[in-house]
Each structure stands twice: as C-alpha cells, then as structure tokens.
Design a protein around this motif. Structure first.
Motif, PDB file in Angstrom:
ATOM      1  N   ILE A 105       0.858  -1.174   0.000  1.00 44.84           N
ATOM      2  CA  ILE A 105       0.000   0.000   0.000  1.00 44.84           C
ATOM      3  C   ILE A 105       0.893   1.222   0.000  1.00 44.84           C
ATOM      4  CG2 ILE A 105      -1.938  -1.110   1.171  1.00 44.84           C
ATOM      5  CD1 ILE A 105      -1.009   0.304   3.747  1.00 44.84           C
ATOM      6  N   GLY A 106       0.343   2.366  -0.343  1.00 46.85           N
ATOM      7  CA  GLY A 106       1.158   3.563  -0.360  1.00 46.85           C
ATOM      8  C   GLY A 106       0.339   4.819  -0.544  1.00 46.85           C
ATOM      9  N   SER A 107       1.054   5.906  -0.632  1.00 44.24           N
ATOM     10  CA  SER A 107       0.431   7.198  -0.910  1.00 44.24           C
ATOM     11  C   SER A 107       1.342   7.948  -1.866  1.00 44.24           C
ATOM     12  CB  SER A 107       0.223   7.982   0.378  1.00 44.24           C
ATOM     13  OG  SER A 107       1.462   8.289   0.967  1.00 44.24           O
ATOM     14  N   GLN A 108       0.739   8.850  -2.619  1.00 45.20           N
ATOM     15  CA  GLN A 108       1.513   9.587  -3.601  1.00 45.20           C
ATOM     16  C   GLN A 108       0.850  10.917  -3.894  1.00 45.20           C
ATOM     17  OE1 GLN A 108       1.614   6.988  -6.975  1.00 45.20           O
ATOM     18  NE2 GLN A 108      -0.329   7.658  -7.772  1.00 45.20           N
ATOM     19  N   VAL A 109       1.649  11.809  -4.457  1.00 49.56           N
ATOM     20  CA  VAL A 109       1.152  13.065  -4.995  1.00 49.56           C
ATOM     21  C   VAL A 109       1.319  12.964  -6.501  1.00 49.56           C
ATOM     22  CG1 VAL A 109       1.489  15.550  -5.108  1.00 49.56           C
ATOM     23  CG2 VAL A 109       1.777  14.366  -2.935  1.00 49.56           C
ATOM     24  N   LYS A 110       0.240  13.217  -7.252  1.00 47.24           N
ATOM     25  CA  LYS A 110       0.254  13.068  -8.709  1.00 47.24           C
ATOM     26  C   LYS A 110      -0.142  14.383  -9.362  1.00 47.24           C
ATOM     27  CE  LYS A 110      -1.111   9.443 -10.872  1.00 47.24           C
ATOM     28  NZ  LYS A 110      -1.912   8.318 -11.310  1.00 47.24           N
ATOM     29  N   GLN A 111       0.557  14.727 -10.437  1.00 48.77           N
ATOM     30  CA  GLN A 111       0.188  15.852 -11.293  1.00 48.77           C
ATOM     31  C   GLN A 111      -0.237  15.259 -12.616  1.00 48.77           C
ATOM     32  OE1 GLN A 111      -0.061  19.049 -10.437  1.00 48.77           O
ATOM     33  NE2 GLN A 111      -0.753  19.636 -12.455  1.00 48.77           N
ATOM     34  N   LEU A 112      -1.506  15.455 -12.969  1.00 51.43           N
ATOM     35  CA  LEU A 112      -2.064  14.958 -14.212  1.00 51.43           C
ATOM     36  C   LEU A 112      -2.351  16.155 -15.099  1.00 51.43           C
ATOM     37  CD1 LEU A 112      -3.168  12.519 -15.812  1.00 51.43           C
ATOM     38  CD2 LEU A 112      -5.340  12.867 -14.639  1.00 51.43           C
ATOM     39  N   GLU A 113      -1.623  16.253 -16.209  1.00 55.13           N
ATOM     40  CA  GLU A 113      -1.759  17.380 -17.138  1.00 55.13           C
ATOM     41  C   GLU A 113      -2.441  16.902 -18.406  1.00 55.13           C
ATOM     42  OE1 GLU A 113      -0.824  20.628 -16.860  1.00 55.13           O
ATOM     43  OE2 GLU A 113      -0.003  20.416 -14.865  1.00 55.13           O
ATOM     44  N   THR A 114      -3.710  17.172 -18.534  1.00 60.81           N
ATOM     45  CA  THR A 114      -4.448  16.889 -19.763  1.00 60.81           C
ATOM     46  C   THR A 114      -5.136  18.184 -20.167  1.00 60.81           C
ATOM     47  OG1 THR A 114      -6.330  16.068 -18.486  1.00 60.81           O
ATOM     48  CG2 THR A 114      -4.737  14.430 -19.247  1.00 60.81           C
ATOM     49  N   SER A 115      -6.330  18.100 -20.725  1.00 60.72           N
ATOM     50  CA  SER A 115      -7.036  19.329 -21.102  1.00 60.72           C
ATOM     51  C   SER A 115      -7.297  20.207 -19.892  1.00 60.72           C
ATOM     52  CB  SER A 115      -8.354  18.994 -21.797  1.00 60.72           C
ATOM     53  OG  SER A 115      -9.161  18.195 -20.947  1.00 60.72           O
ATOM     54  N   LYS A 116      -7.390  19.591 -18.713  1.00 56.16           N
ATOM     55  CA  LYS A 116      -7.568  20.323 -17.468  1.00 56.16           C
ATOM     56  C   LYS A 116      -6.572  19.767 -16.449  1.00 56.16           C
ATOM     57  CE  LYS A 116     -11.049  19.644 -14.549  1.00 56.16           C
ATOM     58  NZ  LYS A 116     -12.399  19.554 -14.026  1.00 56.16           N
ATOM     59  N   PRO A 117      -5.564  20.534 -16.026  1.00 53.62           N
ATOM     60  CA  PRO A 117      -4.562  20.018 -15.082  1.00 53.62           C
ATOM     61  C   PRO A 117      -5.179  19.690 -13.722  1.00 53.62           C
ATOM     62  CG  PRO A 117      -3.982  22.241 -15.835  1.00 53.62           C
ATOM     63  CD  PRO A 117      -5.295  21.904 -16.420  1.00 53.62           C
ATOM     64  N   SER A 118      -4.684  18.627 -13.100  1.00 57.36           N
ATOM     65  CA  SER A 118      -5.169  18.199 -11.793  1.00 57.36           C
ATOM     66  C   SER A 118      -4.001  17.798 -10.914  1.00 57.36           C
ATOM     67  CB  SER A 118      -6.105  16.994 -11.926  1.00 57.36           C
ATOM     68  OG  SER A 118      -7.215  17.289 -12.719  1.00 57.36           O
ATOM     69  N   THR A 119      -4.026  18.230  -9.677  1.00 56.47           N
ATOM     70  CA  THR A 119      -3.087  17.768  -8.664  1.00 56.47           C
ATOM     71  C   THR A 119      -3.876  16.883  -7.714  1.00 56.47           C
ATOM     72  OG1 THR A 119      -1.801  19.790  -8.819  1.00 56.47           O
ATOM     73  CG2 THR A 119      -1.498  18.453  -6.844  1.00 56.47           C
ATOM     74  N   LEU A 120      -3.378  15.669  -7.464  1.00 60.22           N
ATOM     75  CA  LEU A 120      -4.110  14.697  -6.668  1.00 60.22           C
ATOM     76  C   LEU A 120      -3.253  14.156  -5.539  1.00 60.22           C
ATOM     77  CD1 LEU A 120      -5.459  12.629  -9.660  1.00 60.22           C
ATOM     78  CD2 LEU A 120      -6.772  14.229  -8.295  1.00 60.22           C
ATOM     79  N   VAL A 121      -3.898  13.875  -4.426  1.00 58.15           N
ATOM     80  CA  VAL A 121      -3.293  13.120  -3.337  1.00 58.15           C
ATOM     81  C   VAL A 121      -3.963  11.755  -3.396  1.00 58.15           C
ATOM     82  CG1 VAL A 121      -2.974  12.969  -0.847  1.00 58.15           C
ATOM     83  CG2 VAL A 121      -2.950  15.201  -1.975  1.00 58.15           C
ATOM     84  N   GLU A 122      -3.153  10.695  -3.527  1.00 64.19           N
ATOM     85  CA  GLU A 122      -3.712   9.372  -3.771  1.00 64.19           C
ATOM     86  C   GLU A 122      -3.279   8.351  -2.730  1.00 64.19           C
ATOM     87  OE1 GLU A 122      -4.207   9.310  -8.595  1.00 64.19           O
ATOM     88  OE2 GLU A 122      -2.631   8.098  -7.712  1.00 64.19           O
ATOM     89  N   LEU A 123      -4.159   7.407  -2.484  1.00 64.85           N
ATOM     90  CA  LEU A 123      -3.849   6.178  -1.769  1.00 64.85           C
ATOM     91  C   LEU A 123      -3.799   5.095  -2.827  1.00 64.85           C
ATOM     92  CD1 LEU A 123      -6.275   6.464   1.257  1.00 64.85           C
ATOM     93  CD2 LEU A 123      -3.822   6.933   1.216  1.00 64.85           C
ATOM     94  N   ASN A 124      -2.827   4.203  -2.741  1.00 67.78           N
ATOM     95  CA  ASN A 124      -2.712   3.175  -3.764  1.00 67.78           C
ATOM     96  C   ASN A 124      -2.399   1.822  -3.155  1.00 67.78           C
ATOM     97  OD1 ASN A 124       0.207   3.011  -3.475  1.00 67.78           O
ATOM     98  ND2 ASN A 124       0.260   4.969  -4.504  1.00 67.78           N
ATOM     99  N   SER A 125      -2.680   0.796  -3.918  1.00 67.07           N
ATOM    100  CA  SER A 125      -2.374  -0.560  -3.499  1.00 67.07           C
ATOM    101  C   SER A 125      -1.975  -1.371  -4.719  1.00 67.07           C
ATOM    102  CB  SER A 125      -3.572  -1.202  -2.804  1.00 67.07           C
ATOM    103  OG  SER A 125      -4.646  -1.303  -3.704  1.00 67.07           O
ATOM    104  N   SER A 126      -1.244  -2.431  -4.468  1.00 71.35           N
ATOM    105  CA  SER A 126      -0.780  -3.292  -5.545  1.00 71.35           C
ATOM    106  C   SER A 126      -0.717  -4.722  -5.027  1.00 71.35           C
ATOM    107  CB  SER A 126       0.598  -2.833  -6.016  1.00 71.35           C
ATOM    108  OG  SER A 126       1.070  -3.653  -7.037  1.00 71.35           O
TER     109      SER A 126
END
Length: 158
Positions: A105-126
């Motif tokens: 499990i983990g956490s991350q900060v993501k910058q998604l640059e598409t037609s509308k930029p988004s900054t996200l705080v995420e929880l993730n699992s694998s």
C-alpha cells in the motif's frame, strides 16, 4: 548582476549536495525499474456516463528501498484520452509500504496534465499475481477542487 548571483547560488547548492551523506540511498541491489500500464482512469466527474474509462496511462517508474519494507518511488508517463483534447502526461512521487510479499500500500502526490490540469493526493495498493505482474488500484482526491479519481490497472515489473 542577477545572472552571476544565480550562478553563485547554484554552485553553493551543488557543493552542499556533494558534501551531504547520501549513503542511506545506496542500496542498489534491491532497486527496481518498472513499467506500470494502467487499464484506465475512471474519473469522478465523467462527461459521458457510458464511458467506462476516460484516460489511459502508461508509466515508467523507479523505486528503491529506504528501509526493509518501505520504498520511495517516482513515476511518469503519457496520458491518452478517449477524445483528442485529453492527451497529456502525468508524474507522481510517493512512498510504498510492503504489507506482505505480494501486497503493498502507499500514498503519492500526482500531477495529471491533460485538457484540465489536476493535482491529486492518492492512496494506492498493488497485489502481485506473479513476480512480474500486479493488479493496481489508486483512489485520489484533489485538494484544490472536488475532483475524485479511481484508477485501476496492471503493473509489469522488470
């Protein structure tokens, strides 16, 4: 004058970085380069309810352990939308904790640059299905808007 001041500051920071003790990061035997191919990003505010996935991501990342069960990582890759105006890129950085040999499990900060930029705080699992194949799931929220993202996919590790 300003240019020479900037050059002087960069030189001082470069010398400081060389003098720092970076030995805690030098555990190359467990370092891992990987490719994570997401099957899609399920957006919280979809424009077409019939669309299952809006953006497809293919990330390349690098992780290295700082403790036995904790790794730092960084990923980046293209973001391709179902419509032409959604093409762009994404970059993320975070921490992973290995719960078991096959689950992290983990956490991350993501910058998604598409037609509308988004900054996200995420929880993730694998969940590792084989040593090279993992199921992944991320849930992200934007601290600056009401956006929510759910990401489902497959990870290929080599």
């Amino acid at each position: 004058m300003v240019k020479s001041l900037v050059i002087a500051l960069v030189s001082v920071f470069a010398l400081s970085a060389q003098a720092a003790d970076w030995s805690f990061l030098q555990n190359d035997t467990d370092s891992q380069l990987y490719v994570k191919s997401y099957s899609g990003v399920l957006l919280g505010s979809q424009t077409h309810p019939s669309d299952s996935f809006d953006i497809w991501l293919i990330n390349t990342g690098y992780q290295y352990p700082v403790e036995e069960d904790i790794s730092l990582y960084m990923e980046a890759g293209p973001a391709l939308g179902t419509r032409g105006d959604q093409a762009g890129f994404n970059i993320s950085s975070g921490v992973r904790y290995q719960l078991s040999p096959s689950l992290n499990i983990g956490s991350q900060v993501k910058q998604l640059e598409t037609s509308k930029p988004s900054t996200l705080v995420e929880l993730n699992s694998s969940l590792l299905l084989t040593p090279q194949l993992a199921l992944t799931a991320n849930y992200g929220v934007s601290p600056f808007s009401t956006e929510q993202f759910l990401v489902l996919g497959l990870g290929l590790h080599f």
